[in-house]
Design an enzyme around this catalytic site. Structure first.
Site, PDB file in Angstrom:
ATOM      1  N   GLN A 183      43.405  33.175  47.116  1.00  0.00           N
ATOM      2  CA  GLN A 183      43.897  34.553  47.021  1.00  0.00           C
ATOM      3  C   GLN A 183      45.057  34.843  47.968  1.00  0.00           C
ATOM      4  O   GLN A 183      45.766  35.819  47.793  1.00  0.00           O
ATOM      5  CB  GLN A 183      42.731  35.519  47.271  1.00  0.00           C
ATOM      6  CG  GLN A 183      41.693  35.454  46.152  1.00  0.00           C
ATOM      7  CD  GLN A 183      40.489  36.328  46.409  1.00  0.00           C
ATOM      8  OE1 GLN A 183      39.523  35.888  47.030  1.00  0.00           O
ATOM      9  NE2 GLN A 183      40.522  37.557  45.936  1.00  0.00           N
TER      10      GLN A 183
ATOM     11  N   ASN B 155      30.731  30.263  47.720  1.00  0.00           N
ATOM     12  CA  ASN B 155      30.852  31.714  47.681  1.00  0.00           C
ATOM     13  C   ASN B 155      30.277  32.283  46.390  1.00  0.00           C
ATOM     14  O   ASN B 155      30.697  31.900  45.293  1.00  0.00           O
ATOM     15  CB  ASN B 155      32.335  32.115  47.774  1.00  0.00           C
ATOM     16  CG  ASN B 155      32.515  33.618  47.834  1.00  0.00           C
ATOM     17  OD1 ASN B 155      32.085  34.255  48.790  1.00  0.00           O
ATOM     18  ND2 ASN B 155      33.126  34.193  46.802  1.00  0.00           N
ATOM     19  N   GLU B 156      29.303  33.158  46.546  1.00  0.00           N
ATOM     20  CA  GLU B 156      28.750  33.915  45.423  1.00  0.00           C
ATOM     21  C   GLU B 156      28.362  33.067  44.211  1.00  0.00           C
ATOM     22  O   GLU B 156      28.865  33.296  43.103  1.00  0.00           O
ATOM     23  CB  GLU B 156      29.731  35.005  44.988  1.00  0.00           C
ATOM     24  CG  GLU B 156      30.012  36.019  46.078  1.00  0.00           C
ATOM     25  CD  GLU B 156      31.046  37.068  45.674  1.00  0.00           C
ATOM     26  OE1 GLU B 156      31.670  36.947  44.604  1.00  0.00           O
ATOM     27  OE2 GLU B 156      31.236  38.017  46.451  1.00  0.00           O
TER      28      GLU B 156
HETATM   29  C1  FCB Z   1      34.255  39.104  45.648  1.00  0.00           C
HETATM   30  C2  FCB Z   1      35.011  37.812  45.927  1.00  0.00           C
HETATM   31  C3  FCB Z   1      36.302  38.013  46.662  1.00  0.00           C
HETATM   32  C4  FCB Z   1      37.047  39.265  46.219  1.00  0.00           C
HETATM   33  C5  FCB Z   1      36.125  40.453  46.160  1.00  0.00           C
HETATM   34  C6  FCB Z   1      36.798  41.739  45.745  1.00  0.00           C
HETATM   35  O1  FCB Z   1      33.391  38.921  44.569  1.00  0.00           O
HETATM   36  O2  FCB Z   1      34.220  36.946  46.707  1.00  0.00           O
HETATM   37  O3  FCB Z   1      37.060  36.838  46.525  1.00  0.00           O
HETATM   38  O4  FCB Z   1      37.736  39.045  45.056  1.00  0.00           O
HETATM   39  O5  FCB Z   1      35.051  40.199  45.309  1.00  0.00           O
END
Ligand code: FCB
Length: 390
Positions: A19, A156-157
């Site tokens: 990003q 991540n997530e």
């Molecule tokens: C999350 C992501 C991050 C960003 C935010 C707004 O889900 O981890 O990269 O885009 O949302």
């Protein structure tokens, strides 16, 4: 009402490699962003040029009074072809870890923040049979650069990543999207297996290891209780169970999910919505943290993302203040929370939505890359210095 936070509480801001770095030509997203009929609003291009300007970024974080910087590694730079590892690329991230420490910042580093190298996308992606071995091998190569990180996140997530293919199908069929759906179980299983593999490697290297998950406030509307529990089990509980035994857990909270008897329902029209059609619900942070603490009391938590996409920086401050009050309340209620990391340090590439949503504490000129701190950065720094809100 004053809200204070535990001694040693970490205060920070977050970014993710794809990003902000720019020029990540060798990952899956770059390829998809540049397809002739790409679903992305625009390509990431140079992003914020943070691959070169990371020192400036960290200087801003430290000067504001924050104590933490969260960033991620870009796998496609470190392993540009399968099995071809770049020590030079890894050294870049080692310098970032050192650079954070030199500025008095505690680095929180994520191994995988959504992106994968192109070669992996073309040979199985996240569910490919060799992906666990390949990710473990990447983690082994990367671990020595991360020894001075405060916390390390594997993936991540994974709960959002596993919901992505379902969302994609819904979008293609033109179905209404009112929030994050139940994840694809095959993807969820694959990612949780991979988290376990990386955890083993990182633990062996003495790193304080966990994953970051999307947390949300789950609200049952009339008759929606049963459905809410079922969706929560799929979207959260199975991931929280997999985090049992981790050294820490990152929670990333933006909004709530409302459920009726047939599933997700849209927020009432008078409730302001954010980027991605999310409901504006700052108190969701406290609710999500308390829920995770009730399910998994033994694992300390860090709020690794929370924020709002808005052009109105005063509203960002209002939103964050309300979210922090709710977080403080959750801590008073017994949740073990070690830090708060705002998403995001910079106005950056918000995936499919491109550069339009602005989550940053700092704006970035898209042509000169000049950074301009918004009032919210100084405000959050002041909260950090006081370790609390008046
Ligand atoms: C999350 C992501 C991050 C960003 C935010 C707004 O889900 O981890 O990269 O885009 O949302």
């Amino acid at each position: 009402m004053t809200s204070s936070f535990p001694e040693g509480f970490l205060w920070g801001a977050a970014t993710a490699a794809h990003q902000v770095e720019g020029g990540n030509v060798n990952n899956d997203h770059w390829e998809l962003e540049n397809l002739p009929r790409s679903p992305f609003a625009e390509p990431s291009g140079d992003a914020c040029d943070s691959y070169h300007r990371w020192r400036e970024d960290m200087d801003l974080v430290a000067a504001a009074g924050l104590t933490t910087y969260r960033f991620s590694l870009e796998w496609s730079r470190i392993e540009p072809e399968e099995g071809e590892f770049s020590r030079a690329a890894l050294d870049h991230y080692r310098r970032m870890v050192d650079g954070a420490r030199e500025r008095g910042l505690n680095p929180i580093v994520t191994l995988v923040h959504f992106t994968m190298p192109r070669w992996l996308m073309h040979d199985g992606g996240w569910t490919g049979p060799k992906t666990g071995d390949r990710l473990a091998r990447f983690a082994e190569f990367a671990a020595p650069a991360l020894t001075d990180a405060e916390y390390v996140a594997t993936i991540n997530e994974p709960n959002l990543m596993a919901a992505q293919p379902v969302l994609g199908g819904m979008a293609m069929r033109g179905e209404p999207i009112h929030g994050l759906p139940r994840p694809d179980q095959q993807v969820a299983d694959a990612l949780l297996g991979q988290h376990g593999r990386v955890r083993e490697v990182f633990r062996g290297a003495g790193l304080r290891t966990g994953m970051t998950l999307i947390g949300r406030e789950n609200i049952a509307e009339d008759g929606g209780e049963e459905r809410m529990r079922a969706e929560r089990a799929a979207f959260e509980d199975q991931f929280l169970a997999a985090a049992d035994g981790d050294d820490w857990l990152g929670l990333q909270v933006y909004t709530c999910a409302r459920f009726g008897p047939d599933g997700l329902v849209p927020p009432a029209p008078e409730l302001q919505t954010l980027a991605h059609g999310m409901e504006r619900r700052p108190e969701a942070l406290g609710a999500a943290v308390s829920y995770a603490a009730s399910v998994l009391p033994g694992v300390p938590r860090v709020a690794t993302e929370n924020g709002i996409a808005t052009a109105d920086d005063a509203d960002r401050i209002r939103f964050t203040e309300d979210a922090l009050r709710a977080l403080s309340h959750a801590i008073v209620g017994g949740a073990d929370v070690r830090g708060y990391v705002h998403w995001s340090l910079l106005d950056n590439f918000e995936w499919m939505l491109g550069y339009r949503p602005t989550f940053g504490l700092v704006s970035v000129d898209r042509e000169t890359f000049v950074r301009t701190p918004k009032p919210s950065l100084a405000w959050l720094g002041e909260v950090a210095r006081r370790n609390g809100l008046d």
